[in-house]
Design a protein around this motif. Structure first.
Motif, PDB file in Angstrom:
ATOM      1  N   ALA A  24       0.835  -1.256   0.100  1.00 41.02           N
ATOM      2  CA  ALA A  24      -0.028   0.085   0.171  1.00 41.02           C
ATOM      3  C   ALA A  24       0.837   1.278   0.053  1.00 41.02           C
ATOM      4  O   ALA A  24       0.446   2.150  -0.242  1.00 41.02           O
ATOM      5  CB  ALA A  24      -0.829   0.161   1.143  1.00 41.02           C
ATOM      6  N   GLU A  25       2.082   1.174   0.521  1.00 37.72           N
ATOM      7  CA  GLU A  25       2.977   2.394   0.665  1.00 37.72           C
ATOM      8  C   GLU A  25       3.563   2.541  -0.685  1.00 37.72           C
ATOM      9  O   GLU A  25       4.412   3.442  -0.937  1.00 37.72           O
ATOM     10  CB  GLU A  25       3.808   2.084   1.915  1.00 37.72           C
ATOM     11  CG  GLU A  25       3.242   2.072   3.098  1.00 37.72           C
ATOM     12  CD  GLU A  25       4.215   2.107   4.131  1.00 37.72           C
ATOM     13  OE1 GLU A  25       5.358   2.115   3.983  1.00 37.72           O
ATOM     14  OE2 GLU A  25       3.789   1.504   5.320  1.00 37.72           O
ATOM     15  N   LEU A  26       3.663   1.561  -1.594  1.00 35.86           N
ATOM     16  CA  LEU A  26       4.419   1.876  -2.777  1.00 35.86           C
ATOM     17  C   LEU A  26       3.593   2.360  -3.967  1.00 35.86           C
ATOM     18  O   LEU A  26       4.067   2.862  -4.979  1.00 35.86           O
ATOM     19  CB  LEU A  26       4.647   0.115  -3.444  1.00 35.86           C
ATOM     20  CG  LEU A  26       5.870  -0.558  -2.763  1.00 35.86           C
ATOM     21  CD1 LEU A  26       5.823  -1.946  -3.054  1.00 35.86           C
ATOM     22  CD2 LEU A  26       6.955   0.444  -2.546  1.00 35.86           C
ATOM     23  N   PHE A  27       2.322   2.662  -3.696  1.00 36.88           N
ATOM     24  CA  PHE A  27       1.475   3.351  -4.622  1.00 36.88           C
ATOM     25  C   PHE A  27       2.197   4.790  -4.783  1.00 36.88           C
ATOM     26  O   PHE A  27       2.278   5.600  -3.771  1.00 36.88           O
ATOM     27  CB  PHE A  27      -0.001   3.293  -4.183  1.00 36.88           C
ATOM     28  CG  PHE A  27      -0.964   3.952  -5.264  1.00 36.88           C
ATOM     29  CD1 PHE A  27      -1.383   3.169  -6.389  1.00 36.88           C
ATOM     30  CD2 PHE A  27      -1.219   5.404  -5.356  1.00 36.88           C
ATOM     31  CE1 PHE A  27      -2.225   3.747  -7.393  1.00 36.88           C
ATOM     32  CE2 PHE A  27      -2.227   5.835  -6.303  1.00 36.88           C
ATOM     33  CZ  PHE A  27      -2.593   5.089  -7.088  1.00 36.88           C
ATOM     34  N   GLY A  28       2.463   5.185  -6.100  1.00 34.61           N
ATOM     35  CA  GLY A  28       2.886   6.632  -6.399  1.00 34.61           C
ATOM     36  C   GLY A  28       4.440   6.687  -6.236  1.00 34.61           C
ATOM     37  O   GLY A  28       4.933   7.619  -6.589  1.00 34.61           O
TER      38      GLY A  28
END
Length: 265
Positions: A24-28
């Motif tokens: 989820a923290e890898l989005f963007g």
């Protein structure tokens, strides 16, 4: 003389980052990994089809589960599927039972998705434990392709792989080695051609390693022709492309024949 060029593809999407950072923290961020899923891998497959080149694809089980249709396409187009671990674990840090479980799970996943047991393995992080080869041997693997310790293929008996062969890789023939350093495409090709010619002069063996990720691999349209030009350079040296399992079978048979001849003497 070995007489083989191996064209290999490490199927890396966001797996290298997701092994340590919640997805989820890898989005963007780290979007070069998602490039593999959207266009990178399909473009590499398109190029190999257009150039009529066989390749061995090293699939992490987690990436294969994301892209089962591309696993199927690899097989339909005559390429080989090999194991690249489960989800980018560092095998050097695993106890034997844990490592056996990780490799076994990856093996079963790839067998389920492809319909056949993989015969080759490459470390997903560049590291193996002292148990890795014997675990692979127990699962019936034919070859490993993780080590950088020789210019030519060799038998793995001393590491517990009495029926296995090592197909060594070269950092100089790995696209990411050069593109991570942000060298120009011309300079990357120059370096890879120089390394390829030098290695083929040793024993007629070389292993090319490509990645479909954006910017650090060959997935960008401008870089795809590099695959064909390197393959043509090998042909000019009298060496043809082969799948990893084809070469490993040849090396194993030759090693066995030489051993019998030696005993006979």
């Amino acid at each position: 003389m070995t007489g083989a060029l191996l064209i290999t593809v490490n199927v890396h999407g966001i797996g290298p980052e997701a092994a340590n950072i919640p997805e989820a923290e890898l989005f963007g961020r780290d979007a070069h990994g998602r490039y593999t899923y959207r266009v990178g891998l399909a473009r590499v497959l398109d190029a190999l089809r257009n150039y009529n080149l066989p390749a061995t694809f090293f699939w992490p089980a987690a990436e294969a589960e994301r892209l089962p249709w591309l696993v199927e396409r690899c097989l339909q187009e005559g390429h080989e599927l090999a194991c690249h671990g489960r989800a980018f674990e560092d095998h050097a840090k695993l106890e034997r039972d844990e490592e056996s479980s990780v490799i076994g799970e990856a093996h079963e996943t790839l067998q389920r998705l492809s319909g056949a047991a993989p015969r080759g393995f490459r470390s997903p992080t560049g590291t193996l434990s002292e148990n890795t080869i014997s675990i692979l041997q127990g699962l019936g693997y034919l070859y490993d392709s993780s080590f950088l310790d020789d210019d030519c293929p060799y038998a793995l008996g001393q590491y517990g792989g009495h029926q296995m062969v090592e197909l060594p890789i070269s950092e100089g023939l790995t696209d990411a080695t050069h593109f991570r350093r942000r060298v120009t495409q011309d300079r990357a090709e120059e370096l890879m051609c120089e390394e390829l010619s030098a290695l083929l002069a040793v024993d007629g063996y070389a292993c090319l390693t490509f990645h479909p990720r954006a910017d650090i691999g060959v997935g960008r349209l401008a870089r795809l022709p590099l695959i064909e030009r390197l393959a043509k350079l090998a042909v000019d040296h009298g060496v043809s492309p082969k799948l990893c399992s084809q070469l490993a079978q040849h090396v194993r048979a030759t090693s066995a024949a030489n051993a019998i001849e030696y005993v006979g003497e």
